[in-house]
Design an enzyme around this catalytic site. Sequence first.
Site, PDB file in Angstrom:
ATOM      1  N   ASP A   1       6.927  71.826  12.889  1.00 43.28           N
ATOM      2  CA  ASP A   1       8.315  71.679  12.623  1.00 43.28           C
ATOM      3  C   ASP A   1       9.166  71.803  13.643  1.00 43.28           C
ATOM      4  O   ASP A   1       9.423  73.124  14.081  1.00 43.28           O
ATOM      5  CB  ASP A   1       8.772  72.830  11.500  1.00 43.28           C
ATOM      6  CG  ASP A   1      10.316  72.416  11.120  1.00 43.28           C
ATOM      7  OD1 ASP A   1      10.658  71.423  10.351  1.00 43.28           O
ATOM      8  OD2 ASP A   1      11.050  73.432  11.555  1.00 43.28           O
TER       9      ASP A   1
ATOM     10  N   TYR B   1      15.214  72.862  20.430  1.00 41.92           N
ATOM     11  CA  TYR B   1      14.292  73.968  20.584  1.00 41.92           C
ATOM     12  C   TYR B   1      13.685  73.753  22.145  1.00 41.92           C
ATOM     13  O   TYR B   1      13.214  74.833  22.782  1.00 41.92           O
ATOM     14  CB  TYR B   1      12.925  74.023  19.646  1.00 41.92           C
ATOM     15  CG  TYR B   1      13.485  74.487  18.202  1.00 41.92           C
ATOM     16  CD1 TYR B   1      14.674  74.553  17.964  1.00 41.92           C
ATOM     17  CD2 TYR B   1      12.438  73.829  17.183  1.00 41.92           C
ATOM     18  CE1 TYR B   1      14.949  74.813  16.466  1.00 41.92           C
ATOM     19  CE2 TYR B   1      12.769  73.886  16.081  1.00 41.92           C
ATOM     20  CZ  TYR B   1      14.068  74.413  15.527  1.00 41.92           C
ATOM     21  OH  TYR B   1      14.470  74.544  14.256  1.00 41.92           O
TER      22      TYR B   1
ATOM     23  N   LYS C   1      14.542  66.946  14.988  1.00 43.38           N
ATOM     24  CA  LYS C   1      15.993  67.127  14.355  1.00 43.38           C
ATOM     25  C   LYS C   1      16.998  66.667  15.292  1.00 43.38           C
ATOM     26  O   LYS C   1      16.915  66.808  16.429  1.00 43.38           O
ATOM     27  CB  LYS C   1      16.218  68.692  13.715  1.00 43.38           C
ATOM     28  CG  LYS C   1      15.165  69.323  13.035  1.00 43.38           C
ATOM     29  CD  LYS C   1      15.570  70.876  12.263  1.00 43.38           C
ATOM     30  CE  LYS C   1      14.217  71.506  11.688  1.00 43.38           C
ATOM     31  NZ  LYS C   1      13.495  72.117  12.616  1.00 43.38           N
TER      32      LYS C   1
ATOM     33  N   HIS D   1      20.104  68.143  11.851  1.00 42.15           N
ATOM     34  CA  HIS D   1      20.050  69.354  12.014  1.00 42.15           C
ATOM     35  C   HIS D   1      20.921  70.270  11.335  1.00 42.15           C
ATOM     36  O   HIS D   1      20.733  71.299  10.545  1.00 42.15           O
ATOM     37  CB  HIS D   1      19.862  69.995  13.561  1.00 42.15           C
ATOM     38  CG  HIS D   1      18.904  71.114  13.632  1.00 42.15           C
ATOM     39  ND1 HIS D   1      18.311  71.232  15.008  1.00 42.15           N
ATOM     40  CD2 HIS D   1      18.898  72.487  13.003  1.00 42.15           C
ATOM     41  CE1 HIS D   1      17.609  72.318  15.023  1.00 42.15           C
ATOM     42  NE2 HIS D   1      17.985  73.125  13.748  1.00 42.15           N
TER      43      HIS D   1
HETATM   44  N1  LIG Z   1      16.855  74.209  10.485  1.00 42.80           N
HETATM   45  C1  LIG Z   1      17.282  74.920  10.946  1.00 42.80           C
HETATM   46  O1  LIG Z   1      18.548  75.347  11.323  1.00 42.80           O
HETATM   47  C2  LIG Z   1      16.409  76.274  11.465  1.00 42.80           C
HETATM   48  C3  LIG Z   1      16.770  77.624  11.668  1.00 42.80           C
HETATM   49  C4  LIG Z   1      15.807  78.718  11.762  1.00 42.80           C
HETATM   50  C5  LIG Z   1      14.458  78.260  11.689  1.00 42.80           C
HETATM   51  N2  LIG Z   1      13.993  77.037  11.481  1.00 42.80           N
HETATM   52  C6  LIG Z   1      12.329  76.587  11.381  1.00 42.80           C
HETATM   53  O2  LIG Z   1      11.866  77.614  10.768  1.00 42.80           O
HETATM   54  C7  LIG Z   1      10.911  78.326  11.571  1.00 42.80           C
HETATM   55  C8  LIG Z   1      10.669  79.683  11.229  1.00 42.80           C
HETATM   56  O3  LIG Z   1      11.655  80.521  11.235  1.00 42.80           O
HETATM   57  P1  LIG Z   1      12.034  81.531  12.185  1.00 42.80           P
HETATM   58  O4  LIG Z   1      11.414  81.473  13.422  1.00 42.80           O
HETATM   59  O5  LIG Z   1      13.542  81.985  12.495  1.00 42.80           O
HETATM   60  O6  LIG Z   1      11.481  82.844  11.246  1.00 42.80           O
HETATM   61  P2  LIG Z   1      10.108  83.397  10.890  1.00 42.80           P
HETATM   62  O7  LIG Z   1       9.154  82.358  10.549  1.00 42.80           O
HETATM   63  O8  LIG Z   1      10.662  83.793   9.251  1.00 42.80           O
HETATM   64  O9  LIG Z   1       9.818  84.636  11.717  1.00 42.80           O
HETATM   65  C9  LIG Z   1       9.184  84.206  12.893  1.00 42.80           C
HETATM   66  C10 LIG Z   1       8.880  86.008  13.342  1.00 42.80           C
HETATM   67  O10 LIG Z   1       7.595  86.286  12.539  1.00 42.80           O
HETATM   68  C11 LIG Z   1       6.466  86.924  13.326  1.00 42.80           C
HETATM   69  N3  LIG Z   1       5.591  86.459  12.798  1.00 42.80           N
HETATM   70  C12 LIG Z   1       5.008  85.324  12.297  1.00 42.80           C
HETATM   71  N4  LIG Z   1       3.829  85.466  11.534  1.00 42.80           N
HETATM   72  C13 LIG Z   1       3.667  86.732  11.562  1.00 42.80           C
HETATM   73  C14 LIG Z   1       2.668  87.449  10.806  1.00 42.80           C
HETATM   74  N5  LIG Z   1       1.462  86.882  10.073  1.00 42.80           N
HETATM   75  N6  LIG Z   1       2.586  88.861  10.653  1.00 42.80           N
HETATM   76  C15 LIG Z   1       3.601  89.415  11.548  1.00 42.80           C
HETATM   77  N7  LIG Z   1       4.580  88.819  12.012  1.00 42.80           N
HETATM   78  C16 LIG Z   1       4.589  87.509  11.967  1.00 42.80           C
HETATM   79  C17 LIG Z   1       6.924  86.034  14.793  1.00 42.80           C
HETATM   80  O11 LIG Z   1       6.140  86.543  15.886  1.00 42.80           O
HETATM   81  P3  LIG Z   1       4.999  86.127  16.751  1.00 42.80           P
HETATM   82  O12 LIG Z   1       5.903  84.604  17.233  1.00 42.80           O
HETATM   83  O13 LIG Z   1       5.505  86.948  18.090  1.00 42.80           O
HETATM   84  O14 LIG Z   1       4.069  86.130  16.312  1.00 42.80           O
HETATM   85  C18 LIG Z   1       8.256  85.883  14.715  1.00 42.80           C
HETATM   86  O15 LIG Z   1       8.770  87.053  15.267  1.00 42.80           O
HETATM   87  C19 LIG Z   1      11.398  78.130  12.888  1.00 42.80           C
HETATM   88  O16 LIG Z   1      10.423  78.005  14.145  1.00 42.80           O
HETATM   89  C20 LIG Z   1      12.197  76.654  12.756  1.00 42.80           C
HETATM   90  O17 LIG Z   1      10.880  75.510  12.929  1.00 42.80           O
HETATM   91  C21 LIG Z   1      15.054  76.065  11.316  1.00 42.80           C
END
Ligand SMILES: NC(=O)c1ccc[n+]([C@@H]2O[C@H](COP(=O)([O-])OP(=O)(O)OC[C@H]3O[C@@H](n4cnc5c(N)ncnc54)[C@H](OP(=O)(O)O)[C@@H]3O)[C@@H](O)[C@H]2O)c1
Length: 363
Positions: free
Chosen positions: A111, A116, A141, A174
């Site tokens: 994704d 990004y 996006k 997006h």
């Molecule tokens: N459409 C939109 O507007 C929008 C907005 C926000 C996000 N997104 C999408 O959603 C994805 C995920 O959202 P997000 O990045 O905000 O948050 P998330 O996936 O909820 O959290 C990411 C955090 O969790 C840590 N993590 C991941 N797996 C883990 C595990 N098994 N144990 C412990 N810690 C863990 C990661 O650390 P490390 O990386 O250091 O391991 C990072 O600090 C984004 O990458 C993007 O693709 C889309």
Amino acid sequence: MLSKVTYKQLPTHNGSRTKPCHRKTKGVCVIFLVIFVLGVGLHRAGFTHSFLGTRKCASYSLSTTGGLPTHYTLPSGDKIPSVALGLWKAGKNQVGNAVQAAVESGYQHLDGAWIYGNEAEVGAALKRTNIPREDIWLTSKLWNSFHDPEDVESALDASLSRLGTDYLDLYLIHWPLALNRDGSVYNQALTDDPYPTWKKLEELVDKGKIRNIGVSNFNIRRIQNLTANPLKYPPAVNQVEINFWFPQAELLAWSKEYGLLLEAYSPLGGDGRVGETLSVPVVKEIAAELGITPAQVINSWHVQRGTVVLPKSVTPCRVEENLHITKLPDELFEKLETAAISHEPKRGVNPSKSWGIDFDIFD
Ligand SMILES: NC(=O)c1ccc[n+]([C@@H]2O[C@H](COP(=O)([O-])OP(=O)(O)OC[C@H]3O[C@@H](n4cnc5c(N)ncnc54)[C@H](OP(=O)(O)O)[C@@H]3O)[C@@H](O)[C@H]2O)c1
């Protein structure tokens, strides 16, 4: 021409070089070299992470998507994998390794987004893995400053060329916000009525550059506003924030009724709240009872609720951990669902203020 938009890039490693050894200090250098090589080896194996307690990789025995859907079928008939690697804030010199680790662990879904700023590195990593294009689901996006129908195709082309492909499996608007080309003042007409943008996207589906189109960060009112038009292709998905702190039960129920698949972003709570999420007592209890990790409990809960889950990690062992989900026994699933919907919902992502717009993008 694409206008330049600024975005925050994660701090990256400096790429500092080791100085060559001088004769006098050769012995010391050799010792340092041995420590360095050992360190890199241990680090790669995940030891330093768990030892230092910063990036812990928990142990678990799960190796399947036991009992949960591995894919959902979209209106086009395409099957979208239920777990994806999220690529936001996956910084330079990290994202390529994460993508490689993901593909090697069995991920079939990435994704990403133009904003990004890492699509070229993602494309290069995919090339290295030699994975056949048709075996990977690529989402990108359309950024806010390219909603003008005249800008949509060149924005898409920029993503395609960086990713090294000639089509996307899914392309999302997006945000429900159209900015002017220079990224400054917002375009009210296109924000209030995204139909011209959507028609252009439909045209690009017919051209074969995109297989499915959808939206992101749209609320019910905005979806109804868009779908009131005579759409050739209705939105295939809506990607929104969903996590323990912001479970979006109402939107989820409405979307299921309407037949619109939701994708859960920030599924672990996002950067700032992941630790808190994984320490919620009921999450820890379920993890202990099932012998899986708290992150696997949360990821499983998302897919069991009927959404795609998009956990982001640049830590190879976590990337792999996040792929393995399992059906929670009904009573444990209900316990977690009840806990999630019983507190005041709290969004983690709302950039309205930072964009300087005079309304809340989620209203
Ligand atoms: N459409 C939109 O507007 C929008 C907005 C926000 C996000 N997104 C999408 O959603 C994805 C995920 O959202 P997000 O990045 O905000 O948050 P998330 O996936 O909820 O959290 C990411 C955090 O969790 C840590 N993590 C991941 N797996 C883990 C595990 N098994 N144990 C412990 N810690 C863990 C990661 O650390 P490390 O990386 O250091 O391991 C990072 O600090 C984004 O990458 C993007 O693709 C889309």
